[in-house]
Structure formats: C-alpha cells, structure tokens
Motif scaffolding. Structure first.
Motif, PDB file in Angstrom:
ATOM      1  N   UNK A  37       0.695  -1.289  -0.019  1.00  0.00           N
ATOM      2  CA  UNK A  37       0.166   0.185   0.095  1.00  0.00           C
ATOM      3  C   UNK A  37       0.843   1.277  -0.193  1.00  0.00           C
ATOM      4  N   UNK A  38       2.151   1.055   0.443  1.00  0.00           N
ATOM      5  CA  UNK A  38       2.827   2.344   0.528  1.00  0.00           C
ATOM      6  C   UNK A  38       3.376   2.979  -0.739  1.00  0.00           C
ATOM      7  N   UNK A  39       3.067   4.106  -1.223  1.00  0.00           N
ATOM      8  CA  UNK A  39       3.484   4.632  -2.648  1.00  0.00           C
ATOM      9  C   UNK A  39       4.998   4.685  -2.787  1.00  0.00           C
ATOM     10  N   UNK A  40       5.699   4.579  -1.681  1.00  0.00           N
ATOM     11  CA  UNK A  40       7.189   4.771  -1.990  1.00  0.00           C
ATOM     12  C   UNK A  40       7.654   3.440  -2.847  1.00  0.00           C
ATOM     13  N   UNK A  41       6.955   2.523  -2.651  1.00  0.00           N
ATOM     14  CA  UNK A  41       7.232   1.176  -3.358  1.00  0.00           C
ATOM     15  C   UNK A  41       6.773   1.229  -4.923  1.00  0.00           C
ATOM     16  N   UNK A  42       6.372   2.323  -5.140  1.00  0.00           N
ATOM     17  CA  UNK A  42       6.207   2.745  -6.946  1.00  0.00           C
ATOM     18  C   UNK A  42       5.405   1.598  -7.419  1.00  0.00           C
ATOM     19  N   UNK A  43       4.380   1.021  -6.826  1.00  0.00           N
ATOM     20  CA  UNK A  43       3.534  -0.101  -7.468  1.00  0.00           C
ATOM     21  C   UNK A  43       4.229  -1.455  -7.712  1.00  0.00           C
ATOM     22  N   UNK A  44       5.235  -1.506  -7.291  1.00  0.00           N
ATOM     23  CA  UNK A  44       6.003  -2.870  -7.452  1.00  0.00           C
ATOM     24  C   UNK A  44       5.152  -4.082  -6.821  1.00  0.00           C
ATOM     25  N   UNK A  45       5.147  -5.124  -7.727  1.00  0.00           N
ATOM     26  CA  UNK A  45       4.130  -6.396  -6.919  1.00  0.00           C
ATOM     27  C   UNK A  45       4.656  -6.973  -6.036  1.00  0.00           C
ATOM     28  N   UNK A  46       5.991  -7.475  -6.049  1.00  0.00           N
ATOM     29  CA  UNK A  46       6.708  -8.185  -5.081  1.00  0.00           C
ATOM     30  C   UNK A  46       7.887  -7.577  -4.400  1.00  0.00           C
TER      31      UNK A  46
END
Length: 697
Positions: free
Chosen positions: A124-133
């Motif tokens: 859910x954190x936006x700092x992960x830039x939408x990565x799936x895993x």
C-alpha cells in the motif's frame, strides 16, 4: 505425474514427522524461548514479517547474503549470480527503509543494523512505486554520525576474479550523505562457445543442400573491468523526504577473444581455423531522485524523476581461413533517456485506499555502425500512461484492483509504430491468524522488448549467417496468475507451497529463412506463436537446536509449452537445498541446486545449466567477517551450459564455457568502523546504471 506423486508423499510424510517431533521439543523449551521464536515470522493479509536472528545478521556479509541466510520461503536466490526472485521466477524489488536499493547498495549494507525484513504482495505504501513483489529491509536509524564499510572478494582456480568496494555514510540533523566507490576485475582464459550449426538450404531444382558447420573452441581470453562511483544526498522530516543520487560508471571489456578449428561437412577441405576479437567500452552518467510529500487528511504524493546518459564503443571481428575477408562489425552509440513516475494516495476510514499513478518517458538512441556494412540507426521511444487502483486492507483481508492504460510511440529511422493497450493487476490476501496467509494475484499486460530488436540493418555473423531486426515488431500480451500459501505450524517450521501460470501470446521470436539466393541464412524477428508455463513447488524451512541448525528444501515441477514456429514442450523437475550451522562465532553453510532446465519464452531454445554445489565456512565477530568457500569441488569441466533449437532451415547445438560451474575457491572479508556519537546506517548508496543499449546483437 510420477514425480508429482513422489513429491506430494515426501512432503506429507516429512511434515507429519516434523510436527510430531515438535510436540516433544516444544515441551522441553521454556516459555521465554518460545515467545522469542514465535516473533521470527508473522503474517497478515498484506504480507509477511521476518525478524533475523543475531547469528544470521552477524554471519551475513551483505544484504543479499542476509536474505539467503534468513531462508525466506517467498524468495529464491541464485547461487551463480545472487539474483533474487520469487520461487516462481518473478522479479522481486528490494528496498532499504522504503528506498529502492541497487546491488551495490545491498553490498554496503551493515547487516547487524537490520531490525526486520518485510515481504509485501502489492503493498500500500506509495514509496514502493507500485511494485508487485517487494522486500523492504528495515534498518535502525540514528540521529547523527557515520560509518565506513570496506568489502573484498577474491576467486581462485579460475583466473583473475576479484571485487572491492568502499562505502561511507554521514548524517547530521535532517541530512544524510552517502558515497560509494567500487571496482571489479575479471581476466580468464576459460570463456567462450563451441557451436554446431546445421543448414538446410532449398535449391531451385527442389533439392535441399545440407551443410554442417562445426566451430570448436580451442583458446580464449576474456577481461572485464568496472569502476562505479556514486553520491547521494537525502533530507527527511515529518512531512517531506527527498533523496537525490548522482552516479558514474566506467566499464570496459578490453579482450573477448577466441580461436579454434572450423569444419564444414560435407567438404573436401576441413582444416579451417577461425578467430574472434571483440572489445567494448561504456561510460554512463545517471541521476535518480525521489520526493515524498505527506499532507493532512491522509493524502500523500510520491514523485521519482530519472535521467541516464551513456556512450558505448563496441568492436568485433570474425576471421576464418575459409573466408577471403574478415567480418567486421563496429558500433558507436550515444543514448539518453528521461522518465518520471508519480503516485498519489488517499486513505479512507483506515482500510480503504485509492491510488492514482502517472508515468512517462523518452528514450533516444543514435547508433553508428562501421565495418563491412556502414549504417546509422536512430531509435526514439516515447511512452506515457496512467492507472487507478482501489484497495481494501485490513489485518485479515486485503484486496485490490488496478486498471491502467499505456501509450507508446516508437520510431526507427522514420518507421513509426504506435501502440495503445490496457493493463490490469488484481490481488487478494487472507490471513486468519499470524501463522497462516493465502495470496492470489492476476495480471494482464504487454511484454516490453529491447530496442535493438527493431534495427532494420543487416549484419553478417559468419560465413553462412546474417541477422537483422524488425521495426514493425509489436509488444506481446501476457497473462500471469499466482497462488501461494505460507503456514507456520510451529515456531521453528515454515511451509510455503505455490503455483504459477504464465502465458505470452504472439511473442517476438527469431525466424530463420534462406538468404542471398539460398546460399546463406538470415535471422529476423517476427511476432509468432504462444508460450505457456506452469510451475508447482513448495519450500520447507526448519530451525533446529535453538536456531543453530537451519535447513531449507525447495522442490518444484515445471511445465513448458510453445506453439507456432517453435512447436514443442518439456517438463523439468528442479530442486534446491541449503543447510547452515552456527557454532559460537563460526558458521558453516552448504548450498545445492540441481541442473537448471528451461524452454526460453521468446525462442524455441532448450537451455540446460550445470548443477551448483557450494560449501562455505566463516568467522564473524564485532565488525569483522572473514569467509572461505569452495564451489563445485568435484567438477573439472569448464562447460557451464548447453543449448539447442531446431527450425526448418537452421538448427544449432552449443556448449557454453565459463568459470561459473568449475571448481573454485573464494575468499571474502568485510570490515565496518563507525565514527561520531550516534550512527545512521540506512539506505546505502550504490552503483547507478546508464541508459540501455540499442546496438543490434
């Protein structure tokens, strides 16, 4: 089917024995010890949380080594190149304190500062830039201070192979500064390829001319040098964080040469010789930034700009006594790319999440070819897109659905191709308690391709083979579905079965056709046929004798199917295992992987790699870690892999020679020293890559 039945019986019997054994072992432990072990792994609907033990942190020399020693069931780490994927082979994005980490940043990580490791499915954190895993390594932060870490690695019995790096961090108030410099050097005489080519050339009278070309490697020399340097400045307060990284890397391959014998059948004269000479040089500059804003009422915005610039010089020459003149292919490339990613998030009632993403980029490649066929390629790629995502996240249930669109405008020497397509991601997680977690995911998108596949230039490879690209290639749509389960029946045992289905439609593949009045063959890429892959597997991890003994077993069964131009299938069985034992300040580990077998997605190539065996022993105390290891102690052959494919006009069998599967001894050491009153050890800076190359290969 027999393999699957045996696998299921072995897992069922093994789990039964282990759980039965646990009833007695748990009784023998005191309450305090059980509580400590129980916090090692916990789950909720969003992902899994792992707490590394002190032994694991002290014995690890870098971030990847720590992940391997933690034996996280959701991760698969290759012995040959330290590549981190899911057990099904999907890429895993690694972050350190919510900031994307490169391989060099993980190399500089001070593992004793790691507090926990989180694994997320569609976080859910936006700092992960939408990565799936996502793997997020949480490192303790301090108010001010700094540290410096030196790393060294040397490999013996395979020629020169070493690397060294120096990383330093300093923090003062809200600012943190990082500096990284590294070097890697390889010089070996055991790298190259022996190839058997089979040509079937149709003649005008209806007959077929069969020619065998046997290229046998006799001697080779390969040398590689790399020097990366990077600097990063970061600022952080309660509502705003930014990090800006500037990098430069110099890479050169001064020698990639080989000589050997060349035979043509049928032929009256078979005693030919060949030689190849190649070299390359890369200079790359880069900038990567990130800006995170937090606003009232649970609004957040994350923005990441990036820019890369590269200059590449590449030369190659093929000479054979069967040819009147050599085949020379030289290329010079100047390329740059700029991109951005932006993501906004709003949280409603603490469980409802709304995400809005936007992205775009511009890639420009100028490639000048010299040698036998002088030419110029100008490749421009533009893309942009957006997506919207809704998610529901509670401790026991998580669900999200993403829908987006992407627009591409590509041109190769004024040949333009426009593409517009949607993409979809969906994820569902269920965790009834902290010991059980189910995750199901689905995605639809289109496979990106390298720009060099679109070059229209025709280049010569050898006496009978030419190759070219195709400016009209289209990205191939694909579907992927995953299901995984994580079960911790007792504190010292983890069981994680998984399954994956993947399909790629109308993919880009190499097609071989007669050329120059059927006196040669040309390789050209076209969209043709589908690829299907199904994977079933399980990971079993046990921590015994107060976690001094750690065992991990991971069998898996693959099912490959290819249609169209390459109509074939295969069903390889794979297995990997690891054992680690800790004795005070000493540690001992053994790793094994069966030979790898695969049917490549974008061709009809069967690939078989050698099995891998690695045994290491080390000593770690305070900030010093020294390790010695031996790999493949019983193997004298330099063959690392074989590959083969068949088409109506052309077939190939090849042997790959290098140092990855030969017996070798390694020595490595790390030392870290701190300065200042309080240290801040997080988000180490590392090597930054340049723009991707578009030189036709």
């Amino acid at each position: 089917m027999t393999k699957l039945v045996v696998l299921a019986l072995a897992v069922w019997l093994g789990v039964g024995v282990l759980i039965a054994q646990s009833e007695d072992s748990i009784k023998a432990k005191n309450l305090k010890e059980v509580m400590v072990d129980a916090t090692y792994n916990s789950a909720d609907a969003k992902g899994l949380e792992f707490i590394p033990s002190g032994k694991q942190k002290n014995s690890a020399q870098n971030g990847i080594d720590l992940l391997r020693r933690m034996a996280i069931p959701q991760l698969k780490i290759s012995l040959s190149d330290d590549k981190v994927t899911t057990p099904a082979g999907e890429p895993v994005a690694i972050f350190i304190n919510y900031i994307a980490a490169s391989a060099q940043e993980l190399e500089g990580l001070k593992t004793t500062d790691v507090r926990r490791v989180d694994y997320f499915f569609s976080p859910t954190d936006q700092r992960f830039m939408g990565e799936r895993n996502v793997v997020n390594i949480i490192v303790q932060a301090y108010q001010y201070g700094g540290y410096t870490k030196a790393s060294f690695y040397e490999k013996f019995l395979t020629g020169l192979s070493n690397s060294a790096s120096l990383y330093s961090k300093f923090s003062y108030k809200k600012m943190t500064y990082d500096m990284y410099v590294g070097t890697a050097n390889v010089n070996t005489r055991h790298q190259g390829t022996s190839v058997a080519d089979y040509f079937r050339l149709p003649q005008t009278d209806g007959s077929v001319m069969n020619i065998q070309r046997l290229q046998t490697l006799r001697q080779s020399k390969y040398a590689y040098n790399s020097l990366p340097v990077s600097f990063r400045a970061a600022y952080s307060d309660d509502n705003f964080q930014t990090k800006n990284t500037f990098g430069f890397v110099f890479q050169e391959t001064p020698h990639n040469n080989s000589t050997g014998s060349l035979t043509f059948l049928p032929s009256a004269a078979n005693k030919y010789e060949y030689s190849t000479h190649a070299d390359s040089r890369v200079r790359a500059w880069s900038y990567n930034g990130s800006f995170n804003f937090s606003f009232p009422n649970q609004y957040t915005l994350f923005f990441t700009p990036a820019f890369h610039y590269s200059r590449i010089n590449q030369n190659s020459a093929y000479t054979a006594s069967a040819m009147q003149q050599p085949v020379i292919n030289n290329a010079k490339e100047t390329s740059y790319d700029a991109s951005f990613f932006a993501m906004g998030r709003k949280i409603f009632s603490n469980v409802h999440y709304l995400f809005l993403r936007g992205f775009g980029g511009y890639d420009h490649h100028n490639v000048t070819y010299g040698g036998n066929v002088p030419s110029l390629d100008k490749i421009i790629e533009r893309y942009c897109g957006m997506s919207v995502q809704y998610g529901y996240y509670s401790n026991k249930i998580s669900a999200n659905l993403l829908f987006g669109v992407r627009n591409e405008h590509n041109s190769v020497n004024n040949n333009t191709l426009k593409t517009f397509y949607p993409f979809v991601n969906a994820n569902f997680g269920w965790a009834p308690d902290s010991k059980n977690m189910l995750n199901i995911s689905f995605s639809y998108s289109k496979e990106p391709m390298n720009a060099n596949l679109k070059s229209p230039n025709v280049l010569q490879q050898n006496e009978l083979m030419y190759y070219t690209g195709n400016p009209m290639l289209k990205n191939a749509p694909n579907i992927m579905a995953n299901i995984s389960y994580n079960w911790t029946p007792v504190a010292w045992l983890q069981i994680a079965p998984f399954a994956q289905y993947y399909s790629c439609f109308n993919r880009e593949i190499p097609v071989y056709t007669p050329y120059m009045d059927a006196t040669a063959v040309i390789r050209k890429y076209e969209n043709n046929g589908d690829h299907y892959r199904t994977q079933l597997g399980i990971s079993l991890t046990a921590y015994l004798f107060n976690k001094n003994l750690q065992i991990q077993l991971a069998p898996e069964q693959m099912f490959y199917r290819s249609t169209g131009y390459y109509d074939l299938s295969c069903t390889p069985f794979l297995f990997s295992g690891a054992v680690t034992y800790y004795l005070n300040d000493f540690y001992f580990s053994g790793y094994y992987e069966t030979r790898s077998r695969a049917l490549w997605t974008n061709s009809g190539t069967f690939y078989t790699g050698k099995s891998q065996l690695q045994i290491i022993a080390g000593w770690a105390k305070s900030d010093l870690n020294i390790r010695i290891g031996i790999s493949n102690p019983f193997r004298k052959s330099w063959i690392s892999a074989t590959s083969s494919f068949d088409t109506p006009v052309y077939s190939q069998r090849s042997l790959r020679f290098d140092t990855t599967s030969h017996c070798s001894i390694s020595l490595s050491a790390t030392y870290t020293f701190g300065y200042g009153k309080k240290l801040s050890r997080n988000n180490e800076v590392g090597e930054q890559g340049g723009a991707a190359s578009s030189i036709l290969k």
